[in-house]
Write a protein that holds these residues in place. Structure first.
Motif, PDB file in Angstrom:
ATOM      1  N   VAL A 177       0.862  -1.190   0.000  1.00 36.57           N
ATOM      2  CA  VAL A 177       0.000   0.000   0.000  1.00 36.57           C
ATOM      3  C   VAL A 177       0.895   1.236   0.000  1.00 36.57           C
ATOM      4  CG1 VAL A 177      -1.913   1.194   1.121  1.00 36.57           C
ATOM      5  CG2 VAL A 177      -1.656  -1.280   1.429  1.00 36.57           C
ATOM      6  N   ASN A 178       0.719   2.081  -0.992  1.00 37.69           N
ATOM      7  CA  ASN A 178       1.522   3.307  -1.097  1.00 37.69           C
ATOM      8  C   ASN A 178       0.627   4.471  -1.486  1.00 37.69           C
ATOM      9  OD1 ASN A 178       4.526   2.520  -0.797  1.00 37.69           O
ATOM     10  ND2 ASN A 178       3.734   0.951  -2.207  1.00 37.69           N
ATOM     11  N   CYS A 179       1.208   5.645  -1.497  1.00 37.78           N
ATOM     12  CA  CYS A 179       0.427   6.857  -1.732  1.00 37.78           C
ATOM     13  C   CYS A 179       1.226   7.834  -2.599  1.00 37.78           C
ATOM     14  CB  CYS A 179       0.139   7.484  -0.366  1.00 37.78           C
ATOM     15  SG  CYS A 179      -0.823   8.982  -0.410  1.00 37.78           S
ATOM     16  N   VAL A 180       0.575   8.372  -3.614  1.00 37.96           N
ATOM     17  CA  VAL A 180       1.170   9.448  -4.402  1.00 37.96           C
ATOM     18  C   VAL A 180       0.566  10.764  -3.927  1.00 37.96           C
ATOM     19  CG1 VAL A 180       1.291  10.487  -6.709  1.00 37.96           C
ATOM     20  CG2 VAL A 180       1.637   8.022  -6.424  1.00 37.96           C
ATOM     21  N   ALA A 181       1.425  11.737  -3.670  1.00 37.69           N
ATOM     22  CA  ALA A 181       0.956  13.068  -3.260  1.00 37.69           C
ATOM     23  C   ALA A 181       1.227  14.037  -4.411  1.00 37.69           C
ATOM     24  CB  ALA A 181       1.678  13.526  -2.002  1.00 37.69           C
ATOM     25  N   PRO A 182       0.235  14.242  -5.274  1.00 39.49           N
ATOM     26  CA  PRO A 182       0.480  15.169  -6.390  1.00 39.49           C
ATOM     27  C   PRO A 182       0.614  16.600  -5.883  1.00 39.49           C
ATOM     28  CG  PRO A 182      -1.509  13.820  -6.757  1.00 39.49           C
ATOM     29  CD  PRO A 182      -1.124  13.692  -5.315  1.00 39.49           C
ATOM     30  N   GLY A 183       1.463  17.338  -6.544  1.00 36.73           N
ATOM     31  CA  GLY A 183       1.508  18.775  -6.287  1.00 36.73           C
ATOM     32  C   GLY A 183       0.365  19.420  -7.044  1.00 36.73           C
ATOM     33  N   ARG A 232       8.274  -3.680  -6.114  1.00 38.17           N
ATOM     34  CA  ARG A 232       7.954  -4.891  -5.351  1.00 38.17           C
ATOM     35  C   ARG A 232       8.422  -4.850  -3.896  1.00 38.17           C
ATOM     36  NH1 ARG A 232      11.386  -5.473  -9.246  1.00 38.17           N
ATOM     37  NH2 ARG A 232      13.560  -5.981  -8.782  1.00 38.17           N
ATOM     38  N   TYR A 233       9.439  -3.998  -3.586  1.00 36.05           N
ATOM     39  CA  TYR A 233       9.923  -3.924  -2.193  1.00 36.05           C
ATOM     40  C   TYR A 233       9.601  -2.549  -1.593  1.00 36.05           C
ATOM     41  CZ  TYR A 233      12.928  -5.097   1.787  1.00 36.05           C
ATOM     42  OH  TYR A 233      13.386  -5.382   3.047  1.00 36.05           O
ATOM     43  N   VAL A 234       8.548  -1.916  -2.081  1.00 32.88           N
ATOM     44  CA  VAL A 234       8.174  -0.572  -1.624  1.00 32.88           C
ATOM     45  C   VAL A 234       6.767  -0.631  -1.035  1.00 32.88           C
ATOM     46  CG1 VAL A 234       7.863   1.842  -2.281  1.00 32.88           C
ATOM     47  CG2 VAL A 234       9.552   0.433  -3.505  1.00 32.88           C
TER      48      VAL A 234
END
Ligand code: NDP
Length: 249
Positions: A177-183, A232-234
């Protein structure tokens, strides 16, 4: 590539703005992509552009009670869900004291509660396979204080916390589970917030070292990275895609 090895992704809000670019990137990379939104005309147009690998579902994500059936329907139709991109979201720009309880609740319902409900139901279907990738979309409002977006700021800060909480619980089970924080990215949403407010637009650009707004494709590339084998490791991370806005002076 055989049809069995084609991955299936859900992109909420995939018919416009950032979601459109994310869905486009996925389809170009041979990922079967299901886009979800409320406006059938926009969804239909996107599907026609993206072609065979794209399907759309008209669904209002604030209908929490309907989410389990939505996910069951997707699994019945496509077998499994490999990737979930929680992109759909709404913003509201109003002075702090003008924001009603209903305004606040509506933003939280759309941007936070529906993300939780949809993720929970999708995770239930990923667990038997022991794999999956979830990408959430945050914002600069979770990185520093921006006036007149109180509910939106609360919602996006919650998304970053939920990303970490989901990652520690789900990563041992094979789900990243990850998150992108757009500007500040040029879309309809940012146009509403910036186009009639030149002072705000100047401020955005003056603290963005790269000196320009981003494009939806800039965000889509980062989401694709998180969603696929390269990451894969993030897990549990937040990646600003912001031309340096979050570290700008
Ligand atoms: P848009 O307004 O262009 O797109 C939002 C999408 O969300 C639409 O496709 C809309 O579809 C969908 N959506 C909204 N509410 C619902 C709902 N209740 N049920 C189903 N779908 C819904 O916005 P952006 O592309 O700019 O934003 C996408 C994401 O990126 C959001 O989470 C936003 O907060 C975030 N973001 C955007 C930034 C920017 O600069 N543009 C910066 C930082 C973050 P429909 O109308 O058909 O329901």
């Amino acid at each position: 590539m055989t049809s069995e090895s084609i991955k299936t992704a859900i992109v909420t809000g995939g018919a416009s703005g950032l979601g459109y670019a994310i869905a486009q990137k996925f389809v170009q990379q041979n990922i079967r992509t299901i886009i979800i939104g409320r406006n059938e005309q926009k969804l239909q147009q996107a599907k026609e552009t993206f072609g065979e690998l794209c399907t759309y579902i008209v669904f209002d994500l604030t209908n929490l009670a309907g989410i389990p059936a939505l996910v069951n329907h997707i699994v019945e139709a496509y077998g499994r869900i490999d990737i979930l991109v929680n992109n759909a979201g709404i913003n509201m720009k109003k002075p702090f004291t003008d924001v009603t309880d209903e305004d606040f609740q509506q933003i939280i319902l759309t941007n936070v509660t529906s993300v939780f409900s949809l993720s929970r139901e999708v995770v239930k279907t990923m667990l038997p396979h022991g794999s999956g990738a979830i990408v959430n979309i945050s914002s600069m409002t979770a990185q520093y204080g921006i006036p007149k977006v109180i509910a939106y700021s609360a919602s996006k800060t919650a998304i970053e916390g939920m990303t970490r909480a989901m990652a520690v619980e789900l990563s041992p089970l094979g789900i990243r589970v990850n998150c992108v924080a757009p500007g500040f990215i040029a879309t309809d949403m940012s146009a509403k917030a910036l186009d009639n407010d030149p002072e705000r637009k100047n401020k955005v650009l003056s603290r963005t070292p790269m000196g320009k707004l981003g494009t939806p494709a800039d965000v889509a590339d980062a989401v694709y990275f998180y969603a696929t084998e390269g990451a894969r490791y993030v897990t549990g991370t937040v990646l600003p895609v912001d031309g340096g806005n979050s570290i700008g002076f």
